[in-house]
Design a protein around this motif. Structure first.
Motif, short mmCIF file in Angstrom:
data_model
loop_
_atom_site.label_atom_id
_atom_site.label_comp_id
_atom_site.label_asym_id
_atom_site.label_seq_id
_atom_site.Cartn_x
_atom_site.Cartn_y
_atom_site.Cartn_z
N GLU A 4 0.84 -1.19 0.00
CA GLU A 4 0.00 0.00 0.00
C GLU A 4 0.88 1.25 0.00
N ILE A 5 0.50 2.19 -0.86
CA ILE A 5 1.27 3.43 -1.01
C ILE A 5 0.28 4.59 -1.08
N THR A 6 0.62 5.68 -0.41
CA THR A 6 -0.12 6.92 -0.51
C THR A 6 0.87 8.00 -0.93
N VAL A 7 0.47 8.81 -1.91
CA VAL A 7 1.35 9.86 -2.41
C VAL A 7 0.60 11.19 -2.38
N LEU A 8 1.22 12.22 -1.79
CA LEU A 8 0.63 13.55 -1.74
C LEU A 8 1.31 14.44 -2.77
N PHE A 9 0.50 15.10 -3.59
CA PHE A 9 0.98 16.00 -4.63
C PHE A 9 0.47 17.40 -4.33
N ASP A 10 1.38 18.36 -4.17
CA ASP A 10 1.02 19.76 -3.95
C ASP A 10 1.07 20.44 -5.32
N VAL A 11 -0.10 20.69 -5.88
CA VAL A 11 -0.23 21.14 -7.27
C VAL A 11 -0.15 22.67 -7.36
N VAL A 12 0.56 23.15 -8.36
CA VAL A 12 0.58 24.58 -8.67
C VAL A 12 -0.87 24.97 -8.99
N ARG A 15 -2.46 24.95 -12.47
CA ARG A 15 -2.32 23.69 -13.21
C ARG A 15 -3.31 22.61 -12.74
N MET A 16 -4.15 22.94 -11.76
CA MET A 16 -5.03 21.94 -11.17
C MET A 16 -5.94 21.26 -12.20
N ASP A 17 -6.52 21.99 -13.11
CA ASP A 17 -7.43 21.37 -14.09
C ASP A 17 -6.70 20.37 -14.97
N SER A 18 -5.55 20.74 -15.49
CA SER A 18 -4.82 19.82 -16.37
C SER A 18 -4.27 18.63 -15.59
N VAL A 19 -3.84 18.85 -14.35
CA VAL A 19 -3.34 17.76 -13.52
C VAL A 19 -4.48 16.80 -13.17
N THR A 20 -5.64 17.33 -12.86
CA THR A 20 -6.80 16.49 -12.56
C THR A 20 -7.12 15.59 -13.74
N SER A 21 -7.12 16.15 -14.93
CA SER A 21 -7.39 15.37 -16.14
C SER A 21 -6.33 14.28 -16.33
N ALA A 22 -5.08 14.62 -16.11
CA ALA A 22 -3.99 13.65 -16.26
C ALA A 22 -4.14 12.51 -15.26
N ARG A 78 3.02 15.20 -18.99
CA ARG A 78 1.91 16.16 -18.88
C ARG A 78 1.93 16.94 -17.57
N THR A 79 2.49 16.37 -16.52
CA THR A 79 2.48 17.03 -15.22
C THR A 79 3.83 17.65 -14.86
N GLU A 80 4.78 17.61 -15.77
CA GLU A 80 6.10 18.21 -15.49
C GLU A 80 5.92 19.68 -15.14
N GLY A 81 6.51 20.08 -14.02
CA GLY A 81 6.44 21.46 -13.56
C GLY A 81 5.13 21.83 -12.89
N ALA A 82 4.25 20.86 -12.68
CA ALA A 82 2.92 21.14 -12.12
C ALA A 82 2.85 21.01 -10.61
N PHE A 83 3.96 20.62 -9.99
CA PHE A 83 3.94 20.40 -8.54
C PHE A 83 4.87 21.39 -7.85
N VAL A 84 4.42 21.90 -6.71
CA VAL A 84 5.18 22.88 -5.94
C VAL A 84 6.48 22.28 -5.43
N ARG A 85 6.42 21.01 -5.06
CA ARG A 85 7.58 20.28 -4.54
C ARG A 85 7.46 18.84 -5.00
N PRO A 86 8.51 18.06 -4.84
CA PRO A 86 8.40 16.64 -5.21
C PRO A 86 7.29 15.95 -4.42
N PRO A 87 6.60 15.00 -5.03
CA PRO A 87 5.54 14.28 -4.32
C PRO A 87 6.07 13.63 -3.04
#
Length: 97
Positions: A4-12, A15-22, A78-87
């Protein structure tokens, strides 16, 4: 025992709409993989720019195969550069295990 793995992504924010779609496309494709027991993305209700990915895999081999899928490479592009910090990845172990 599954992995089991949980990953938190802090999205710019912008970019939330495009990241959500991805994420939606990635989840749909991943759920069809052998060994993918669960692969779901959620938006945090407390932190509007955070997406939480919840994964459950049959074994490490399934994870390794997943990472080689072309749609994973597409998601990463598609998500390159879309996160404030590494997941922030949390590989989980049951208490007392």
């Amino acid at each position: 025992m599954s992995i089991e793995i949980t990953v938190l992504f802090d999205v710019v924010p912008d970019r939330m709409d495009s990241v959500t779609s991805a994420f939606q496309e990635l989840c749909g494709a991943t759920r069809k993989e052998e060994g993918a027991l669960r692969f779901d993305a959620f938006r945090s209700e407390e932190h509007q720019n955070v997406i939480v990915l919840v994964e459950d895999w049959a074994d490490q081999r399934a994870i390794d195969a997943h990472m080689k899928e072309p749609y994973v490479a597409d998601f990463l592009a598609r998500t390159e550069g879309a996160f404030v910090r590494p997941p922030h990845v949390h590989r989980l172990s049951a208490l007392g295990a």
